[in-house]
Design a protein around this motif. Sequence first.
Motif, short mmCIF file in Angstrom:
data_model
loop_
_atom_site.label_atom_id
_atom_site.label_comp_id
_atom_site.label_asym_id
_atom_site.label_seq_id
_atom_site.Cartn_x
_atom_site.Cartn_y
_atom_site.Cartn_z
N ALA A 23 12.83 11.88 -34.39
CA ALA A 23 13.36 13.44 -34.26
C ALA A 23 12.75 14.38 -35.25
O ALA A 23 12.36 15.48 -34.81
N ILE A 24 12.53 13.88 -36.28
CA ILE A 24 11.70 14.62 -37.25
C ILE A 24 10.38 14.97 -36.92
O ILE A 24 9.76 15.93 -37.01
N SER A 26 8.99 14.81 -33.86
CA SER A 26 8.72 15.69 -32.92
C SER A 26 8.89 17.24 -33.18
O SER A 26 8.39 18.17 -32.77
N GLU A 27 10.07 17.28 -34.24
CA GLU A 27 10.23 18.86 -34.46
C GLU A 27 9.10 19.23 -35.53
O GLU A 27 8.43 20.63 -35.23
N SER A 30 6.55 20.33 -33.05
CA SER A 30 6.82 21.21 -31.98
C SER A 30 6.10 22.63 -32.00
O SER A 30 6.31 23.32 -31.12
N ASN A 31 6.09 22.99 -33.43
CA ASN A 31 4.95 24.29 -33.39
C ASN A 31 4.09 24.12 -34.60
O ASN A 31 4.32 23.47 -35.28
N LEU A 40 13.31 22.86 -41.07
CA LEU A 40 13.20 21.73 -40.45
C LEU A 40 14.51 21.10 -39.99
O LEU A 40 14.94 20.78 -39.04
N LYS A 43 16.73 23.12 -37.70
CA LYS A 43 16.21 23.25 -36.49
C LYS A 43 16.63 21.95 -35.65
O LYS A 43 17.19 21.80 -34.40
N ILE A 44 16.47 20.73 -36.44
CA ILE A 44 16.86 19.38 -35.90
C ILE A 44 18.44 19.58 -35.80
O ILE A 44 19.03 19.20 -34.86
N LYS A 47 19.78 20.74 -32.38
CA LYS A 47 19.43 19.71 -30.98
C LYS A 47 20.41 18.56 -31.02
O LYS A 47 21.21 18.43 -31.96
N LYS A 50 20.00 14.33 -34.10
CA LYS A 50 20.32 14.67 -35.47
C LYS A 50 19.66 13.71 -36.37
O LYS A 50 19.34 12.59 -36.20
#
Lengths: 144, 144
Positions: A23-24, A26-27, A30-31, A40, A43-44, A47, A50
């Motif tokens: 998850a981390i 991909s975050e 992600s931009n 970070l 933002k996580i 979603k 977590k």
Amino acid sequence: MEKKIFREFLEKKGCKFTKERAAILSEVFSNHGHFDPEDLFSKIREKEAKASRASVYRTLQLLLECGLVEQVERIDKHAHYEHTFGHKHHDHLICLRCGKVIQLFSEKLEKLQESLCKKENFRCVSHTLEMKGYCEKCGSKGRK
Amino acid sequence: MEKKIFREFLEKKGCKFTKERAAILSEVFSNHGHFDPEDLFSKIREKEAKASRASVYRTLQLLLECGLVEQVERIDKHAHYEHTFGHKHHDHLICLRCGKVIQLFSEKLEKLQESLCKKENFRCVSHTLEMKGYCEKCGSKGRK
DNA sequence: ATTGTAATTGAGAATCAATCTCAACATAAA
DNA sequence: TTTATGTTGAGATTGATTCTCAATTACAAT
């Protein structure tokens, strides 16, 4: 792609590719801007996937280690990062007024740096060039 | 000399040249390496002329503002400084193993940086180039 | 010298990013 | 399933830096 790299790095290190780390990662990818650990984390948190603050910090450390992420110089005093996989190395111009960050790359500059290191018998693994000043828009308005 | 500069800077700013500030200034210029605020504070504490931690931090801020001191990149995570009056600008090679800092200056590099800024219409007021890696001694021993 | 006033000081409290602790949990091999 | 080892998260801790605020000081004007 970066997933594969990270997974292999972890494996080699005897670590696991957990869902939190996924998850981390991909975050982070992600931009494309700079971010700090707190960004970070929040933002996580928004979603479904977590992860805790501790895991964010720990994973960032791993991402640095395997070179998927680099630490960027700071305007204020806490750490900023950017992911680097799929990007060429670049340097930064940082505007002291508006905070804008201009990315910059010069082959000539890189070459010159290499040769300077060689002269000192220094094996360089990373470098940061940061120029602080005033961008085009802010330039005329003078100092803070 | 640096005293004169600082005094004039303070005056222009409507601030006072106090004995605490004098003590801090003189300590900053008493030797040539890097230092951190805590170093500075404890060295001052050992002398007759004393100043509080708060004053050390505040004065350091002023010294940055007037350009007598620059902030140097950190190996660990807290701030390091060096005084710059009477020194040419230089860049740093930082050894990730032993912490050694090699200073470096290249006219060519400076010129190149200038021209890159000009291309972006960026008015540069300061810059930092830091190359991290392994020095001659540590180079063969590999990574941390 | 004395006074007025605005800047400065220091001790300790507060802040805040980053790290650590540790019990509960997952994962993979035996 | 058992065992061994790595991982997680909540909250505590650390540690550098900044803030608070009453007492003090410097300096210009009397």
